[in-house]
Design a protein around this motif. Structure first.
Motif, PDB file in Angstrom:
ATOM      1  N   GLN A  16      -1.470  -6.994   7.903  1.00 45.28           N
ATOM      2  CA  GLN A  16      -1.470  -5.842   7.049  1.00 45.28           C
ATOM      3  C   GLN A  16      -1.264  -6.127   5.576  1.00 45.28           C
ATOM      4  O   GLN A  16      -2.121  -5.290   5.091  1.00 45.28           O
ATOM      5  N   TYR A  17      -0.630  -6.951   5.157  1.00 43.80           N
ATOM      6  CA  TYR A  17      -0.706  -7.232   3.853  1.00 43.80           C
ATOM      7  C   TYR A  17      -1.627  -8.389   3.351  1.00 43.80           C
ATOM      8  O   TYR A  17      -1.627  -8.871   2.179  1.00 43.80           O
ATOM      9  N   ASN A  29       1.588  -8.476  -2.571  1.00 43.14           N
ATOM     10  CA  ASN A  29       0.935  -7.178  -1.893  1.00 43.14           C
ATOM     11  C   ASN A  29       2.116  -6.448  -1.116  1.00 43.14           C
ATOM     12  O   ASN A  29       2.155  -5.371  -1.048  1.00 43.14           O
ATOM     13  N   LYS A  32       4.328  -4.868  -3.943  1.00 44.36           N
ATOM     14  CA  LYS A  32       3.823  -3.678  -4.344  1.00 44.36           C
ATOM     15  C   LYS A  32       4.117  -2.367  -3.517  1.00 44.36           C
ATOM     16  O   LYS A  32       3.934  -1.363  -3.861  1.00 44.36           O
ATOM     17  N   ASP A  33       4.195  -2.848  -2.234  1.00 44.49           N
ATOM     18  CA  ASP A  33       4.193  -1.673  -1.268  1.00 44.49           C
ATOM     19  C   ASP A  33       5.816  -1.309  -1.067  1.00 44.49           C
ATOM     20  O   ASP A  33       5.943  -0.139  -0.648  1.00 44.49           O
ATOM     21  N   LYS A  34       6.471  -2.167  -1.147  1.00 48.71           N
ATOM     22  CA  LYS A  34       8.021  -1.981  -0.775  1.00 48.71           C
ATOM     23  C   LYS A  34       8.751  -1.730  -2.214  1.00 48.71           C
ATOM     24  O   LYS A  34       8.952  -2.718  -2.856  1.00 48.71           O
ATOM     25  N   LYS A  35       9.138  -0.554  -2.449  1.00 43.46           N
ATOM     26  CA  LYS A  35       9.865  -0.301  -3.705  1.00 43.46           C
ATOM     27  C   LYS A  35      11.204  -0.787  -3.540  1.00 43.46           C
ATOM     28  O   LYS A  35      11.881  -0.754  -4.644  1.00 43.46           O
TER      29      LYS A  35
END
Ligand SMILES: [Zn+2]
Length: 175
Positions: A16-17, A29, A32-35
């Motif tokens: 996915q990443y 990556n 960037k997705d996991k805040k």
């Protein structure tokens, strides 16, 4: 979670990443997705410690600290191992930070832990996660077919020769 489920989960996240299968793994990556996740490299950890994951409730954020003084292959495996804790053990981390020594990553030898049984299980799970995450089975098979060389494969995946041999033998490619 049983071993096979963890492996599948890790490989699914890995793809996915990193759909292009780049190496070294583009951990940015995930950030960037996991805040609620930050990965920081630092020289300030004790020499015996490879990585730490800690939760800050006020900010509701998990921070992974990686010992920058370790070789790049060790740092990669450490990040993947701590991500294993993040994806599998977030509730436990909220109760107590996890400090991983080099020993934990090599042979699951714990430091600074309250509950030995649970800790051992979590460390085995995180190491399984890390191996599948950094070395997805299909990519390993392809690399092995091409190279037939453990060291060559370890360079492809940016992992240590030891980590590569374990993965190859688990997949039944070397004995
Ligand atoms: Zn750990």
């Amino acid at each position: 979670m049983d071993t096979e489920k963890i492996q599948n989960y890790a490989e699914q996240l890995s793809r996915q990443y990193n759909p292009e299968g780049l190496s070294p793994y583009p951990f940015g990556n995930i950030q960037k997705d996991k805040k609620d996740l930050k990965i920081l490299l630092t020289e300030k950890l004790p020499g015996s410690v490879s990585g730490v994951i800690v939760f800050f409730p006020k900010e509701s954020i998990f921070i992974i600290l990686v010992n920058k003084t370790k070789p790049p292959t060790r740092r990669n495996f450490t990040i993947a191992h701590e991500l294993g804790h993040y994806f599998l053990h977030s509730d436990e981390i909220k109760k107590e930070m996890i400090v991983d020594s080099d020993n934990v990553l090599d042979k699951v030898n714990m430091l600074y832990r309250r509950d030995k049984g649970l800790s051992t299980k979590m460390e085995i799970e995180a190491n399984n996660f890390a191996a599948s995450f950094l070395m997805p089975a299909d990519l390993v098979r392809k690399a092995w077919e091409k190279l037939k060389d453990i060291e060559g494969c370890s360079q492809v995946f940016n992992v240590s020769v030891e980590a590569m041999s374990i993965r190859l033998s688990r997949l039944g490619l070397v004995t």
